[in-house]
Design a protein around this motif. Structure first.
Motif, short mmCIF file in Angstrom:
data_model
loop_
_atom_site.label_atom_id
_atom_site.label_comp_id
_atom_site.label_asym_id
_atom_site.label_seq_id
_atom_site.Cartn_x
_atom_site.Cartn_y
_atom_site.Cartn_z
N GLY A 113 69.26 67.48 8.65
CA GLY A 113 70.51 66.73 8.54
C GLY A 113 71.75 67.49 8.96
O GLY A 113 72.86 67.08 8.64
N LEU A 114 71.59 68.59 9.69
CA LEU A 114 72.74 69.38 10.12
C LEU A 114 73.04 69.21 11.60
O LEU A 114 74.06 69.69 12.08
CB LEU A 114 72.48 70.87 9.83
N GLY A 115 72.16 68.54 12.33
CA GLY A 115 72.33 68.36 13.77
C GLY A 115 72.98 67.04 14.10
O GLY A 115 73.17 66.18 13.24
N PRO A 116 73.30 66.85 15.36
CA PRO A 116 73.92 65.58 15.78
C PRO A 116 72.93 64.42 15.65
O PRO A 116 71.73 64.57 15.88
CB PRO A 116 74.31 65.83 17.24
N SER A 117 73.45 63.26 15.30
CA SER A 117 72.58 62.10 15.04
C SER A 117 71.85 61.63 16.29
O SER A 117 70.73 61.14 16.21
CB SER A 117 73.40 60.96 14.44
N TYR A 118 72.49 61.76 17.46
CA TYR A 118 71.82 61.30 18.68
C TYR A 118 70.58 62.13 19.00
O TYR A 118 69.65 61.64 19.64
CB TYR A 118 72.79 61.28 19.87
N LEU A 119 70.52 63.37 18.54
CA LEU A 119 69.31 64.18 18.71
C LEU A 119 68.34 63.98 17.55
O LEU A 119 67.13 63.97 17.74
CB LEU A 119 69.66 65.66 18.84
N ASN A 153 60.72 68.34 29.88
CA ASN A 153 61.78 69.30 29.59
C ASN A 153 62.88 68.71 28.72
O ASN A 153 63.77 69.43 28.28
CB ASN A 153 62.39 69.83 30.89
N ALA A 154 62.86 67.41 28.51
CA ALA A 154 63.87 66.76 27.68
C ALA A 154 63.72 67.21 26.24
O ALA A 154 62.62 67.55 25.79
CB ALA A 154 63.74 65.25 27.78
N PHE A 155 64.82 67.18 25.50
CA PHE A 155 64.80 67.65 24.12
C PHE A 155 63.79 66.89 23.28
O PHE A 155 63.08 67.47 22.48
CB PHE A 155 66.20 67.53 23.50
N ARG A 156 63.71 65.58 23.49
CA ARG A 156 62.83 64.76 22.65
C ARG A 156 61.35 65.11 22.84
O ARG A 156 60.54 64.85 21.96
CB ARG A 156 63.06 63.27 22.89
N ALA A 157 60.98 65.72 23.98
CA ALA A 157 59.59 66.13 24.21
C ALA A 157 59.39 67.63 24.00
O ALA A 157 58.36 68.07 23.48
CB ALA A 157 59.16 65.73 25.61
N ALA A 158 60.38 68.42 24.42
CA ALA A 158 60.24 69.88 24.33
C ALA A 158 60.35 70.37 22.89
O ALA A 158 59.61 71.26 22.48
CB ALA A 158 61.29 70.55 25.20
N ALA A 159 61.29 69.81 22.14
CA ALA A 159 61.50 70.26 20.77
C ALA A 159 60.25 70.08 19.90
O ALA A 159 59.85 71.03 19.20
CB ALA A 159 62.70 69.54 20.16
N PRO A 160 59.58 68.92 19.92
CA PRO A 160 58.35 68.80 19.11
C PRO A 160 57.24 69.75 19.55
O PRO A 160 56.52 70.30 18.71
CB PRO A 160 57.93 67.34 19.30
#
Length: 180
Positions: A113-119, A153-160
């Motif tokens: 809950g500390l990051g931006p909501s869009y991410l 390479n997008a955040f939604r795929a790389a982060a997990p």
């Protein structure tokens, strides 16, 4: 889409500051030079790090050369001196590992809950179809399917992918300081 233009601008800016620090290096202490380099150079290298994930190895190599040069300036060594021991003494991660670290830190902040909501909205915990599996309590993230290499390479795929690769004890940390 590539980060080549951003890397070129960063190289230009960092080279300007490295030349200036090099000119005054003999007049200042190691501690002062360390703080000067951290403020002027590393802040520019760290800018937009999470976007640098998945960039070409050529661009990452150029940024690594700048970081190595900065470490050599701090310790007043010649250009042929190996940079790995210098980076260790300064407690600086290499550029590629800094990028991974920043993505993982941003992921941790989003999940707590500390990051931006869009991410935060792009991340979802993995829930297995069957119950009583060992993966149920590991706080894994669901990895979305992508069609292209750029999608990986997008955040939604790389982060997990990066999050699932770290040990469970790190995923279960309570605070940002403990995670770092």
């Amino acid at each position: 889409m590539s980060m080549t233009d951003h890397v070129k601008a960063t190289i230009k800016s960092v080279n300007f500051h490295l030349r200036n620090v090099y000119r005054i290096r003999r007049f200042i202490t190691i501690d002062s030079c360390y703080h000067l380099v951290r403020t002027l150079i590393l802040s520019r290298l760290d800018y937009a790090h999470s976007l640098m994930f998945g960039t070409s190895s050529k661009d990452r190599k150029k940024l690594q050369q700048l970081q190595n040069r900065a470490a050599r300036i701090v310790f007043r060594t010649d250009r042929y001196h190996p940079s790995a021991p210098l980076l260790d003494r300064l407690h600086w991660l290499p550029v590629e590992k800094r990028v991974v670290y920043k993505v993982l830190l941003l992921t941790f902040k989003c999940l707590n809950g500390l990051g931006p909501s869009y991410l935060t909205n792009t991340l979802a915990y993995y829930s297995p179809v069957r119950s009583n599996l060992r993966s149920e309590n590991k706080q894994l993230l669901q990895i979305p399917r992508t069609r292209r290499t750029y999608g990986d390479n997008a955040f939604r795929a790389a982060a997990p992918r990066l999050w699932n690769a770290i040990p469970t004890s790190m995923r279960k940390c309570n605070s940002v300081c403990a995670f770092k």
